[in-house]
Each structure stands twice: as C-alpha cells, then as structure tokens.
Design a protein around this motif. Structure first.
Motif, short mmCIF file in Angstrom:
data_model
loop_
_atom_site.label_atom_id
_atom_site.label_comp_id
_atom_site.label_asym_id
_atom_site.label_seq_id
_atom_site.Cartn_x
_atom_site.Cartn_y
_atom_site.Cartn_z
N LYS A 1 8.05 2.45 9.35
CA LYS A 1 8.73 2.59 8.06
C LYS A 1 8.69 1.27 7.32
O LYS A 1 8.75 0.21 7.91
CB LYS A 1 10.18 3.03 8.26
CG LYS A 1 10.33 4.41 8.88
CD LYS A 1 11.80 4.76 9.04
CE LYS A 1 11.98 6.15 9.66
NZ LYS A 1 13.41 6.48 9.83
N ARG A 2 8.63 1.34 6.00
CA ARG A 2 8.58 0.14 5.18
C ARG A 2 9.97 -0.39 4.84
O ARG A 2 10.09 -1.42 4.19
CB ARG A 2 7.81 0.41 3.89
CG ARG A 2 6.38 0.87 4.12
CD ARG A 2 5.61 0.94 2.83
NE ARG A 2 4.26 1.45 3.06
CZ ARG A 2 3.27 1.33 2.20
NH1 ARG A 2 3.47 0.73 1.04
NH2 ARG A 2 2.08 1.81 2.46
N THR A 3 10.99 0.32 5.26
CA THR A 3 12.36 -0.08 4.94
C THR A 3 13.09 -0.52 6.20
O THR A 3 12.70 -0.17 7.32
CB THR A 3 13.14 1.08 4.29
OG1 THR A 3 13.11 2.21 5.17
CG2 THR A 3 12.51 1.46 2.96
N GLY A 4 14.15 -1.32 6.01
CA GLY A 4 14.99 -1.74 7.13
C GLY A 4 14.61 -3.05 7.77
O GLY A 4 15.31 -3.55 8.65
N GLY B 1 14.21 -5.99 6.08
CA GLY B 1 14.71 -7.14 5.35
C GLY B 1 15.75 -7.94 6.12
O GLY B 1 15.79 -9.17 6.03
N TRP C 1 6.27 -6.01 4.03
CA TRP C 1 7.33 -5.01 4.03
C TRP C 1 8.70 -5.68 4.16
O TRP C 1 9.65 -5.30 3.48
CB TRP C 1 7.16 -4.05 5.21
CG TRP C 1 5.98 -3.13 5.12
CD1 TRP C 1 5.07 -3.03 4.10
CD2 TRP C 1 5.56 -2.20 6.12
NE1 TRP C 1 4.12 -2.09 4.39
CE2 TRP C 1 4.38 -1.55 5.61
CE3 TRP C 1 6.04 -1.84 7.37
CZ2 TRP C 1 3.71 -0.58 6.34
CZ3 TRP C 1 5.38 -0.86 8.10
CH2 TRP C 1 4.22 -0.24 7.59
N ASP D 1 11.62 -5.60 1.39
CA ASP D 1 12.88 -4.97 1.74
C ASP D 1 14.06 -5.93 1.54
O ASP D 1 15.16 -5.49 1.20
CB ASP D 1 12.85 -4.46 3.18
CG ASP D 1 14.01 -3.53 3.50
OD1 ASP D 1 14.11 -2.47 2.84
OD2 ASP D 1 14.82 -3.86 4.38
N ASN E 1 1.47 -3.67 -1.62
CA ASN E 1 2.88 -3.30 -1.43
C ASN E 1 3.77 -3.70 -2.61
O ASN E 1 4.99 -3.66 -2.50
CB ASN E 1 3.40 -3.94 -0.14
CG ASN E 1 2.84 -3.27 1.09
OD1 ASN E 1 3.28 -2.20 1.50
ND2 ASN E 1 1.82 -3.88 1.69
#
Length: 202
Positions: free
Chosen positions: A34-37, A39, A88, A92, A114
């Motif tokens: 996944k590209r989120t989480g 950060g 990513w 994020d 991205n």
C-alpha cells in the motif's frame, strides 16, 4: 495520481549528503504494497530511539517542521536500493517536493511516478534555500511548476529546469497507468477486432 501545479509550504532543511533509501524508509517497513501509512516511519532510525520515542533534535520532529511540504537536502539523495516505498513514505508524510544538487536516478524517476517533484539545482542555490529553510515556521517556499520558479520567504526567485514530458505528467496527474488510459479508446478498438479475428484467445 494527484496533480502538481503550484505548492506553497514550509521547507524542512536536511543538510546531509548520500541519504539512501534505507534511511528514508528502513527495510522492515517494506512488507506492505500500500502507498499509505508509511509516513509515520519516514526517516525512522533518525526520528525515533530504539524504544520508539521521538528524537527532539531531528528536523521533522521539531514543531515548526511537522507539516513540512518541501525538503531541501544534500547531493545524491535517494541512493541505495530501488525501493518505491521511499517516495511513498515522503508523500504520505506530506512532502510533495524535494530539492537537492543531485538525485539517484531510480529514486528521481520514482518521484515523478508518484506525484513528487524532485528539483535539481546548483549547490549555491540549494545553499540559499537551505538558509531559507532554517527559518523554521517562516521557512515558507512557493513553487510554480508551470513557470518553473521557486520563490523564497524574501521574495527571491530561482528558476529550475525539468524535462517537458515529466512536467506534462505532473501538471496533469498522469502516472504510467494514467498515460495508458489516455489510449483507452484505441485499446478497446484493438480488443474488439481481436475478438473477431482471433476468438480462440478470448
């Protein structure tokens, strides 16, 4: 992919050379697709102690830089492995632009895919922006991709170069999938003809 046209935000100074992708996002966080989480784990080993406490002196832990949108850093940023998790994690966290004297090629390419704008500038201009970034909450920098201009807190203007195709993709929010989907009508037409001419493939 989110479009990039203009960006105004606090710039965080990270005056380090050869920041590799394992420093940007350590290997133990690469299990996700996944590209989120990611950060929260950006620069994990520099941001946190081994027991998970924040290191107050690290730039992104300082109150004035917690919402930074721009990173001003040293040469050869993004060297090391080719992990796409590095951009990513930056995205994020909220970083939309990285400014440096030079970048590792694969990281540089991954940024454009991205929605992150990597800007390469001569060292003396990076030094000027680094000084601007050290102003803390007043380190607000504005970037205009269409005009290819960076404006610092004092109103000074720095021009930057960018490949015309990559600029077009960022301005229009086109990643590789987006570029392909621009040809959707041609793809559909081909598939319809193939179904008639080569039905055994379908």
């Amino acid at each position: 992919m989110q479009k990039f046209d203009q960006l105004t935000g606090v710039a965080a100074p990270l005056p380090m050379m050869n920041v590799d992708t394992d420093m940007i996002i350590p290997k133990q966080f690469l299990k996700t697709i996944k590209r989120t989480g990611l950060g929260k784990n950006l620069f994990d080993e520099m941001r946190y102690t081994p027991d998970g406490k924040e290191i107050p002196d690290f730039v992104l832990n300082k109150p004035q830089y917690r919402n930074a949108k721009i990173l001003v850093t040293g040469a050869n940023f993004g060297c090391g492995s080719s992990r796409e998790h590095a951009p990513w994690a930056l995205l994020d966290f909220g970083i939309r632009c990285v400014i440096a004297p030079s970048f590792a090629d694969i990281f540089y390419n991954n940024c454009f895919k991205n929605g992150i704008l990597p800007i390469t500038l001569p060292q003396e201009e990076v030094d000027k922006l680094m000084d601007d970034a050290n102003r803390g909450a007043n380190a607000v920098i504005s970037i205009d991709l269409e005009k290819q201009e960076i404006r610092g807190p004092d109103g000074g203007c720095i021009k930057f170069e960018i490949d015309a195709f990559r600029k077009h993709c960022l301005l229009n929010g086109l990643d590789d999938i987006g570029l392909t989907m621009q040809k959707a009508a041609n793809i559909d037409s081909y598939e319809q003809k193939a179904k008639v001419g080569q039905p055994w493939l379908w």
